[in-house]
Design a protein around this motif. Structure first.
Motif, mmCIF file in Angstrom:
data_model
loop_
_atom_site.group_PDB
_atom_site.id
_atom_site.type_symbol
_atom_site.label_atom_id
_atom_site.label_comp_id
_atom_site.label_asym_id
_atom_site.label_seq_id
_atom_site.Cartn_x
_atom_site.Cartn_y
_atom_site.Cartn_z
ATOM 1 N N PRO A 8 18.160 26.370 -15.035
ATOM 2 C CA PRO A 8 19.362 26.399 -14.196
ATOM 3 C C PRO A 8 19.420 25.178 -13.322
ATOM 4 C CG PRO A 8 17.702 27.897 -13.326
ATOM 5 C CD PRO A 8 17.188 27.402 -14.642
ATOM 6 N N ALA A 9 20.590 24.594 -13.200
ATOM 7 C CA ALA A 9 20.741 23.383 -12.402
ATOM 8 C C ALA A 9 21.993 23.492 -11.552
ATOM 9 C CB ALA A 9 20.843 22.155 -13.304
ATOM 10 N N PRO A 10 21.929 23.064 -10.306
ATOM 11 C CA PRO A 10 23.125 23.050 -9.475
ATOM 12 C C PRO A 10 24.170 22.097 -10.042
ATOM 13 C CG PRO A 10 21.126 22.743 -8.163
ATOM 14 C CD PRO A 10 20.737 22.618 -9.593
ATOM 15 N N ALA A 11 25.388 22.334 -9.661
ATOM 16 C CA ALA A 11 26.439 21.437 -10.120
ATOM 17 C C ALA A 11 26.244 20.053 -9.537
ATOM 18 C CB ALA A 11 27.809 21.990 -9.690
ATOM 19 N N PRO A 12 26.641 19.005 -10.281
ATOM 20 C CA PRO A 12 26.476 17.648 -9.771
ATOM 21 C C PRO A 12 27.317 17.426 -8.530
ATOM 22 C CG PRO A 12 27.857 17.662 -11.730
ATOM 23 C CD PRO A 12 27.309 19.035 -11.596
ATOM 24 N N HIS A 272 17.462 18.619 1.905
ATOM 25 C CA HIS A 272 18.282 19.003 0.763
ATOM 26 C C HIS A 272 17.886 18.224 -0.491
ATOM 27 C CE1 HIS A 272 21.825 20.385 -1.387
ATOM 28 N NE2 HIS A 272 22.123 19.133 -1.682
ATOM 29 N N THR A 273 17.824 18.916 -1.627
ATOM 30 C CA THR A 273 17.646 18.273 -2.933
ATOM 31 C C THR A 273 18.869 18.598 -3.787
ATOM 32 O OG1 THR A 273 16.470 20.196 -3.821
ATOM 33 C CG2 THR A 273 15.135 18.458 -2.833
ATOM 34 N N TRP A 274 19.220 17.675 -4.668
ATOM 35 C CA TRP A 274 20.390 17.891 -5.511
ATOM 36 C C TRP A 274 20.197 17.176 -6.837
ATOM 37 C CZ3 TRP A 274 24.165 13.767 -6.314
ATOM 38 C CH2 TRP A 274 23.859 12.582 -5.632
ATOM 39 N N ILE A 275 21.051 17.461 -7.785
ATOM 40 C CA ILE A 275 20.928 16.932 -9.137
ATOM 41 C C ILE A 275 22.185 16.144 -9.483
ATOM 42 C CG2 ILE A 275 20.764 17.516 -11.584
ATOM 43 C CD1 ILE A 275 19.051 19.842 -10.896
ATOM 44 N N ALA A 294 20.112 14.605 -16.503
ATOM 45 C CA ALA A 294 20.099 15.048 -15.101
ATOM 46 C C ALA A 294 19.021 14.300 -14.347
ATOM 47 C CB ALA A 294 19.858 16.556 -15.017
ATOM 48 N N LEU A 295 19.314 13.976 -13.094
ATOM 49 C CA LEU A 295 18.373 13.271 -12.226
ATOM 50 C C LEU A 295 18.170 14.088 -10.955
ATOM 51 C CD1 LEU A 295 19.931 9.687 -12.463
ATOM 52 C CD2 LEU A 295 17.888 10.477 -13.660
ATOM 53 N N TRP A 296 16.908 14.448 -10.669
ATOM 54 C CA TRP A 296 16.597 15.118 -9.416
ATOM 55 C C TRP A 296 16.629 14.093 -8.287
ATOM 56 C CZ3 TRP A 296 16.217 20.149 -8.353
ATOM 57 C CH2 TRP A 296 15.980 21.044 -9.397
ATOM 58 N N HIS A 297 17.279 14.440 -7.197
ATOM 59 C CA HIS A 297 17.360 13.563 -6.029
ATOM 60 C C HIS A 297 16.855 14.301 -4.789
ATOM 61 C CE1 HIS A 297 19.261 10.546 -8.320
ATOM 62 N NE2 HIS A 297 20.475 11.055 -8.322
ATOM 63 N N GLY A 341 13.516 25.678 -11.331
ATOM 64 C CA GLY A 341 14.837 25.081 -11.248
ATOM 65 C C GLY A 341 15.348 24.913 -9.840
ATOM 66 N N SER A 342 14.583 25.346 -8.835
ATOM 67 C CA SER A 342 15.053 25.268 -7.450
ATOM 68 C C SER A 342 14.831 23.902 -6.826
ATOM 69 C CB SER A 342 14.337 26.319 -6.595
ATOM 70 O OG SER A 342 12.949 26.006 -6.499
ATOM 71 N N GLY A 343 14.019 23.052 -7.448
ATOM 72 C CA GLY A 343 13.649 21.770 -6.850
ATOM 73 C C GLY A 343 12.312 21.841 -6.150
ATOM 74 N N ARG A 344 11.934 23.029 -5.637
ATOM 75 C CA ARG A 344 10.660 23.177 -4.940
ATOM 76 C C ARG A 344 9.489 23.142 -5.914
ATOM 77 N NH1 ARG A 344 11.229 21.564 0.067
ATOM 78 N NH2 ARG A 344 13.015 22.527 1.069
ATOM 79 N N THR A 345 9.730 23.473 -7.180
ATOM 80 C CA THR A 345 8.658 23.425 -8.171
ATOM 81 C C THR A 345 8.751 22.171 -9.027
ATOM 82 O OG1 THR A 345 9.971 24.660 -9.781
ATOM 83 C CG2 THR A 345 8.597 25.931 -8.279
ATOM 84 N N SER A 346 9.614 21.240 -8.656
ATOM 85 C CA SER A 346 9.820 20.045 -9.469
ATOM 86 C C SER A 346 8.859 18.931 -9.050
ATOM 87 C CB SER A 346 11.263 19.557 -9.335
ATOM 88 O OG SER A 346 11.447 18.317 -10.004
ATOM 89 N N LEU A 347 8.346 18.240 -10.042
ATOM 90 C CA LEU A 347 7.499 17.083 -9.763
ATOM 91 C C LEU A 347 8.264 16.018 -8.995
ATOM 92 C CD1 LEU A 347 4.886 15.466 -10.151
ATOM 93 C CD2 LEU A 347 5.742 14.745 -12.377
ATOM 94 N N TRP A 348 9.587 15.945 -9.177
ATOM 95 C CA TRP A 348 10.375 14.940 -8.468
ATOM 96 C C TRP A 348 10.313 15.151 -6.966
ATOM 97 C CZ3 TRP A 348 11.439 10.811 -10.999
ATOM 98 C CH2 TRP A 348 11.653 10.863 -12.377
ATOM 99 N N THR A 349 10.420 16.412 -6.530
ATOM 100 C CA THR A 349 10.337 16.682 -5.099
ATOM 101 C C THR A 349 8.977 16.270 -4.548
ATOM 102 O OG1 THR A 349 11.829 18.558 -5.420
ATOM 103 C CG2 THR A 349 10.612 18.481 -3.357
#
Length: 465
Positions: A8-12, A272-275, A294-297, A341-349
């Motif tokens: 699941p990914a938030p809307a851009p 805040h993190t967003w995609i 998609a790019l995690w920001h 998919g929340s960003g908190r478990t993402s390597l990017w964060t």
């Protein structure tokens, strides 16, 4: 990168909350009570170690050669970009990693080999249908250059990766996912950061910098996802970080305007993190196949990394507030730090936060035109723009004498003075003689000397847990 359709990914969002003008932290100004920029290096080191421990705990072997990480740390199958970022974290932190060679083997196994110069030497993501793209190749090439792996026989072919980046630069000087795709700010920055490590004097770097800095005006000093987009904190910060690496001597009014815009619009308390998502068509617009990338920001750490590179020196209060936000709490393991998919478990964060903490650890105290005052127990950096002002005018205004602090620090001496005064008063009114006076003073003197000796020998407290 390596985004899968099932996650699941938030809307851009081209204009995330981090891009909104909230705080107006003008240069030289700060909020009440935030005059001092305090960055505890012991806390910084603790958070760095926690982040690296998370990477050690989430490393996973691949089905084929080597192993690595997937960008969603709760998933076991490694991806190329995430593996490069995980290895780069240990390289930048200067820490050894026991599976470093396995990670290199995984990246070497996934490097594309093709007679087509537009494909040979690059890396694909799990959603790019086997086509090498800048989103992966830029990061991996940068890691290989930073890790000095160009002479290793078991490493990927860095020269072929370098050629892939050159061949896939668009005629306008920017980069899309691959040659012919629309140039985007983030992807151009990825390619430039890699090339600035491989060969900063290549003409492709000049063309990329020209594309990135073109059409910057006082009314639009920042950057968005594309040249025509509204500016965001994330893209403006990443562009400034890229320019500081690719052209460290660049210092124009437009560049300083961009730093001021970033400082004005940054909210140092925003986590805040967003995609950013967009369609990619390798054979031109309207043609097939088409895939979505998609790019995690994570804007706050990138913005802090950019402000640290301001040619005029970092803005202390904003940097300190951002640091406190980034180091708030401990770095929990990904399985307890958020849902997939929340960003908190993402390597990017984890990566953006870790890279910025490393940049803070490497920050030099004073710039070339600053004045460094060495005191017995402290060092004060006087910025170049204030070098003519007396140092006393730059220090925060505080009360000269704080009675409570004075009593806490010198209670033993105060007690001795009180005993002496009382004993002298007793002699004056004839209650006792001078012999009794001296006997009453000896014990307090001994106690005072013992207290002062213990205070001076008291060891410094260790770093916080």
């Amino acid at each position: 990168m390596n985004q899968t359709p099932q996650l699941p990914a938030p809307a851009p969002r081209a204009d995330p909350p981090s891009a909104l003008p909230r705080t107006r932290l003008r240069r030289g100004a700060s909020r009440p009570g935030e005059d001092a920029a305090v960055i505890d290096m012991a806390v910084l080191d603790t958070r760095l170690n926690e982040s690296l421990d998370v990477l050690r705990d989430t490393y996973a072997p691949a089905l084929g050669a080597g192993g690595g990480w997937y960008h969603e740390l709760t998933r076991p199958e490694p991806g190329t970009t995430a593996t490069a970022l995980g290895l780069l974290a240990f390289v930048e932190a200067g820490r050894p990693f026991e599976y470093f060679d396995d990670g290199l083997a995984f990246l070497a196994d996934r490097q594309t080999s093709s007679p087509d110069a537009l494909r040979d030497g690059g890396w694909a993501t799990k959603t790019s249908l086997g086509m090498p793209v800048v989103e992966a190749t830029g990061w991996i090439a940068r890691f290989l250059a930073r890790a000095r792996c160009d002479l290793r026989d078991d490493a990927p072919d860095l020269r072929r990766a370098y050629q892939w980046l050159l061949h896939n630069q668009n005629p306008d000087g920017g980069w899309g996912s691959l040659l012919g795709c629309r140039s985007r700010v983030w992807l151009t920055c990825l390619a430039l950061r890699a090339l600035s490590q491989l060969n900063p004097y290549d003409p492709a770097v000049d063309r990329g910098v020209e594309w990135l800095t073109a059409d910057r005006t006082a009314h639009r000093p920042g950057w968005g996802p594309t040249q025509a987009s509204r500016p965001t904190i994330t893209h403006t910060a990443f562009a400034l970080v890229t320019l500081a690496e690719a052209r460290p001597d660049l210092r124009s009014e437009r560049l300083l305007d961009a730093y001021d815009w970033l400082l004005d619009n940054l909210d140092p308390d925003d986590e805040h993190t967003w995609i950013e998502t967009y369609d990619v068509s390798p054979h031109g617009a309207g043609s097939k196949p088409v895939w979505r990338l998609a790019l995690w920001h994570y804007g706050l750490p990138i913005a802090l990394a950019a402000l640290l590179r301001d040619p005029r020196g970092p803005h202390g209060p904003a940097a300190a507030r951002a640091f406190r936000t980034l180091t708030r709490g401990e770095v929990a393991g990904p399985r307890w730090n958020g849902y997939p998919g929340s960003g908190r478990t993402s390597l990017w964060t984890l990566w953006w936060r870790l890279e910025t903490l490393i940049a803070l650890a490497r920050l030099p105290l004073a710039g070339s035109a600053d004045v460094l005052h060495w005191l017995p127990d402290a060092a004060v950096v006087q910025r170049a723009h204030a070098r003519e002002r007396p140092l006393a005018e730059l220090l925060p205004n505080r009360r000269l004498i704080d009675p409570a602090t004075l009593v806490r620090r010198h209670w033993a001496a105060a007690l001795l003075v009180l005993v002496c005064l009382c004993s002298a008063f007793g002699v004056a009114i004839g209650v006792w003689g001078w012999k009794d006076f001296w006997l009453s003073v000896i014990l307090p003197v001994i106690l005072t000397g013992f207290s002062e000796s213990m205070r001076r020998r008291r060891t410094q407290r260790g770093p916080p847990p």
